[in-house]
Design a protein around this motif. Structure first.
Motif, PDB file in Angstrom:
ATOM      1  N   LYS A  16      23.410  46.557  48.325  1.00  0.00           N
ATOM      2  CA  LYS A  16      23.229  46.348  46.884  1.00  0.00           C
ATOM      3  C   LYS A  16      24.358  45.499  46.316  1.00  0.00           C
ATOM      4  O   LYS A  16      24.117  44.618  45.482  1.00  0.00           O
ATOM      5  N   TYR A  17      25.577  45.747  46.757  1.00  0.00           N
ATOM      6  CA  TYR A  17      26.735  44.981  46.289  1.00  0.00           C
ATOM      7  C   TYR A  17      26.544  43.488  46.544  1.00  0.00           C
ATOM      8  O   TYR A  17      26.692  42.665  45.637  1.00  0.00           O
ATOM      9  N   TRP A  18      26.186  43.133  47.777  1.00  0.00           N
ATOM     10  CA  TRP A  18      26.007  41.724  48.128  1.00  0.00           C
ATOM     11  C   TRP A  18      24.780  41.128  47.446  1.00  0.00           C
ATOM     12  O   TRP A  18      24.810  39.966  47.020  1.00  0.00           O
ATOM     13  N   GLN A  19      23.698  41.894  47.330  1.00  0.00           N
ATOM     14  CA  GLN A  19      22.507  41.408  46.632  1.00  0.00           C
ATOM     15  C   GLN A  19      22.857  41.019  45.196  1.00  0.00           C
ATOM     16  O   GLN A  19      22.464  39.956  44.719  1.00  0.00           O
ATOM     17  N   ASP A  20      23.581  41.892  44.514  1.00  0.00           N
ATOM     18  CA  ASP A  20      23.948  41.623  43.119  1.00  0.00           C
ATOM     19  C   ASP A  20      24.804  40.366  42.997  1.00  0.00           C
ATOM     20  O   ASP A  20      24.583  39.548  42.103  1.00  0.00           O
ATOM     21  N   LEU A  21      25.775  40.217  43.891  1.00  0.00           N
ATOM     22  CA  LEU A  21      26.646  39.041  43.821  1.00  0.00           C
ATOM     23  C   LEU A  21      25.879  37.735  44.053  1.00  0.00           C
ATOM     24  O   LEU A  21      26.083  36.752  43.340  1.00  0.00           O
ATOM     25  N   ILE A  22      25.013  37.718  45.047  1.00  0.00           N
ATOM     26  CA  ILE A  22      24.262  36.496  45.353  1.00  0.00           C
ATOM     27  C   ILE A  22      23.177  36.255  44.305  1.00  0.00           C
ATOM     28  O   ILE A  22      23.046  35.141  43.795  1.00  0.00           O
ATOM     29  N   ASN A  23      22.417  37.282  43.980  1.00  0.00           N
ATOM     30  CA  ASN A  23      21.319  37.110  43.020  1.00  0.00           C
ATOM     31  C   ASN A  23      21.809  36.756  41.620  1.00  0.00           C
ATOM     32  O   ASN A  23      21.113  36.073  40.876  1.00  0.00           O
ATOM     33  N   ASN A  24      22.985  37.223  41.251  1.00  0.00           N
ATOM     34  CA  ASN A  24      23.543  36.914  39.934  1.00  0.00           C
ATOM     35  C   ASN A  24      24.426  35.676  39.954  1.00  0.00           C
ATOM     36  O   ASN A  24      25.188  35.438  39.021  1.00  0.00           O
ATOM     37  N   ARG A  25      24.333  34.915  41.060  1.00  0.00           N
ATOM     38  CA  ARG A  25      25.021  33.623  41.198  1.00  0.00           C
ATOM     39  C   ARG A  25      26.536  33.751  41.046  1.00  0.00           C
ATOM     40  O   ARG A  25      27.189  32.887  40.499  1.00  0.00           O
ATOM     41  N   LYS A  26      27.077  34.842  41.583  1.00  0.00           N
ATOM     42  CA  LYS A  26      28.527  35.033  41.555  1.00  0.00           C
ATOM     43  C   LYS A  26      29.170  34.693  42.886  1.00  0.00           C
ATOM     44  O   LYS A  26      30.390  34.623  42.987  1.00  0.00           O
ATOM     45  N   ARG A  27      28.362  34.501  43.933  1.00  0.00           N
ATOM     46  CA  ARG A  27      28.857  34.126  45.258  1.00  0.00           C
ATOM     47  C   ARG A  27      27.902  33.130  45.896  1.00  0.00           C
ATOM     48  O   ARG A  27      26.703  33.172  45.667  1.00  0.00           O
ATOM     49  N   THR A  28      28.483  32.278  46.747  1.00  0.00           N
ATOM     50  CA  THR A  28      27.706  31.337  47.546  1.00  0.00           C
ATOM     51  C   THR A  28      27.645  31.863  48.983  1.00  0.00           C
ATOM     52  O   THR A  28      28.359  32.818  49.333  1.00  0.00           O
ATOM     53  N   GLY A  29      26.846  31.209  49.804  1.00  0.00           N
ATOM     54  CA  GLY A  29      26.772  31.603  51.215  1.00  0.00           C
ATOM     55  C   GLY A  29      28.131  31.523  51.897  1.00  0.00           C
ATOM     56  O   GLY A  29      28.514  32.423  52.657  1.00  0.00           O
ATOM     57  N   SER A  30      28.881  30.463  51.619  1.00  0.00           N
ATOM     58  CA  SER A  30      30.189  30.314  52.266  1.00  0.00           C
ATOM     59  C   SER A  30      31.187  31.364  51.785  1.00  0.00           C
ATOM     60  O   SER A  30      31.984  31.864  52.576  1.00  0.00           O
ATOM     61  N   SER A  31      31.128  31.723  50.509  1.00  0.00           N
ATOM     62  CA  SER A  31      32.085  32.728  50.024  1.00  0.00           C
ATOM     63  C   SER A  31      31.739  34.124  50.553  1.00  0.00           C
ATOM     64  O   SER A  31      32.632  34.907  50.891  1.00  0.00           O
ATOM     65  N   VAL A  32      30.447  34.431  50.659  1.00  0.00           N
ATOM     66  CA  VAL A  32      30.041  35.716  51.241  1.00  0.00           C
ATOM     67  C   VAL A  32      30.441  35.767  52.710  1.00  0.00           C
ATOM     68  O   VAL A  32      31.015  36.751  53.184  1.00  0.00           O
ATOM     69  N   ALA A  33      30.163  34.681  53.424  1.00  0.00           N
ATOM     70  CA  ALA A  33      30.521  34.624  54.847  1.00  0.00           C
ATOM     71  C   ALA A  33      32.032  34.795  55.024  1.00  0.00           C
ATOM     72  O   ALA A  33      32.477  35.498  55.939  1.00  0.00           O
ATOM     73  N   HIS A  34      32.806  34.182  54.155  1.00  0.00           N
ATOM     74  CA  HIS A  34      34.269  34.315  54.225  1.00  0.00           C
ATOM     75  C   HIS A  34      34.688  35.772  54.074  1.00  0.00           C
ATOM     76  O   HIS A  34      35.539  36.271  54.811  1.00  0.00           O
ATOM     77  N   GLU A  35      34.069  36.450  53.111  1.00  0.00           N
ATOM     78  CA  GLU A  35      34.429  37.852  52.882  1.00  0.00           C
ATOM     79  C   GLU A  35      34.070  38.736  54.068  1.00  0.00           C
ATOM     80  O   GLU A  35      34.755  39.720  54.339  1.00  0.00           O
ATOM     81  N   PHE A  36      33.017  38.396  54.790  1.00  0.00           N
ATOM     82  CA  PHE A  36      32.665  39.153  55.990  1.00  0.00           C
ATOM     83  C   PHE A  36      33.628  38.837  57.135  1.00  0.00           C
ATOM     84  O   PHE A  36      34.172  39.740  57.760  1.00  0.00           O
ATOM     85  N   ILE A  37      33.828  37.551  57.417  1.00  0.00           N
ATOM     86  CA  ILE A  37      34.633  37.142  58.573  1.00  0.00           C
ATOM     87  C   ILE A  37      36.103  37.514  58.410  1.00  0.00           C
ATOM     88  O   ILE A  37      36.784  37.785  59.389  1.00  0.00           O
ATOM     89  N   PHE A  38      36.590  37.552  57.197  1.00  0.00           N
ATOM     90  CA  PHE A  38      37.994  37.890  56.995  1.00  0.00           C
ATOM     91  C   PHE A  38      38.181  39.282  56.394  1.00  0.00           C
ATOM     92  O   PHE A  38      39.233  39.604  55.855  1.00  0.00           O
ATOM     93  N   SER A  39      37.138  40.107  56.521  1.00  0.00           N
ATOM     94  CA  SER A  39      37.221  41.494  56.060  1.00  0.00           C
ATOM     95  C   SER A  39      38.086  42.307  57.019  1.00  0.00           C
ATOM     96  O   SER A  39      38.283  41.935  58.185  1.00  0.00           O
ATOM     97  N   ASN A  40      38.585  43.423  56.529  1.00  0.00           N
ATOM     98  CA  ASN A  40      39.357  44.331  57.389  1.00  0.00           C
ATOM     99  C   ASN A  40      38.502  44.837  58.546  1.00  0.00           C
ATOM    100  O   ASN A  40      39.002  45.021  59.657  1.00  0.00           O
ATOM    101  N   GLU A  41      37.211  45.050  58.278  1.00  0.00           N
ATOM    102  CA  GLU A  41      36.325  45.558  59.331  1.00  0.00           C
ATOM    103  C   GLU A  41      36.175  44.546  60.462  1.00  0.00           C
ATOM    104  O   GLU A  41      36.224  44.903  61.637  1.00  0.00           O
TER     105      GLU A  41
END
Length: 174
Positions: free
Chosen positions: A58-83
């Motif tokens: 839901k968090y990611w859906q809201d960010l992308i659907n509400n045009r607050k993140r792009t594909g590259s910014s979402v990918a960055h948050e995944f690849i450089f996440s603590n997990e």
């Protein structure tokens, strides 16, 4: 207004506009009823090696659907996440993860050698990441999912670049 602060974002915006005008507009075929959901599931699967949890989805859906993140910014948050970073992936694994996440394929020998040599010669993982998400292949993947690919650079804060990406897209759409 300080010229340095005016011209740097202005030049970056101009570069983004020029890049967007030369990127091919041929979408890839994605069998997706909901591209945003499928893109998010892809990020979880390829980067974190798990299915998304309900809250995260839901968090990611809201960010992308509400045009607050792009594909590259979402990918960055995944690849450089603590997990993801907590997995302590080797450079080889990191490069292969990027190929699967951003190109949906195994690395080719030449491509793998190129990125591997760059890392050995001091290129950071952020710079390698930028090479992948700023590629035509990733752009086409995002286009197939119906999301804005965006553009990533290490020269500016991610939120500033993300806002410029979304602004430029709005210019094109209106």
């Amino acid at each position: 207004m300080n010229r340095k602060h005016f011209f740097s974002p202005f030049c970056m915006l101009l570069a983004l506009i020029l890049c967007l005008t030369v990127i091919p507009m041929t979408p890839i075929k994605v069998n997706a009823s909901n591209g945003v959901d499928d893109f998010i599931k892809r990020c979880y699967d390829k980067a974190l090696r798990r299915k998304p949890d309900t809250v995260g989805m839901k968090y990611w859906q809201d960010l992308i659907n509400n045009r607050k993140r792009t594909g590259s910014s979402v990918a960055h948050e995944f690849i450089f996440s603590n997990e993801y970073t907590g997995q302590k992936r080797t450079n080889k694994q990191f490069i292969n993860d990027l190929y699967y996440m951003f190109f949906d394929r195994k690395s080719d020998t030449e491509g793998y050698q190129y990125w591997s040599n760059n890392i050995k010669n001091g290129m950071s993982r952020e710079e390698v990441f930028a090479g992948f998400v700023n590629s035509d292949e990733f752009y086409n993947i995002c286009l197939g999912y119906g999301i804005t690919a965006g553009y990533y650079t290490t020269a500016y804060p991610e939120t500033q670049v993300n806002n410029v990406n979304l602004f430029v897209e709005r210019l094109y759409l209106t």
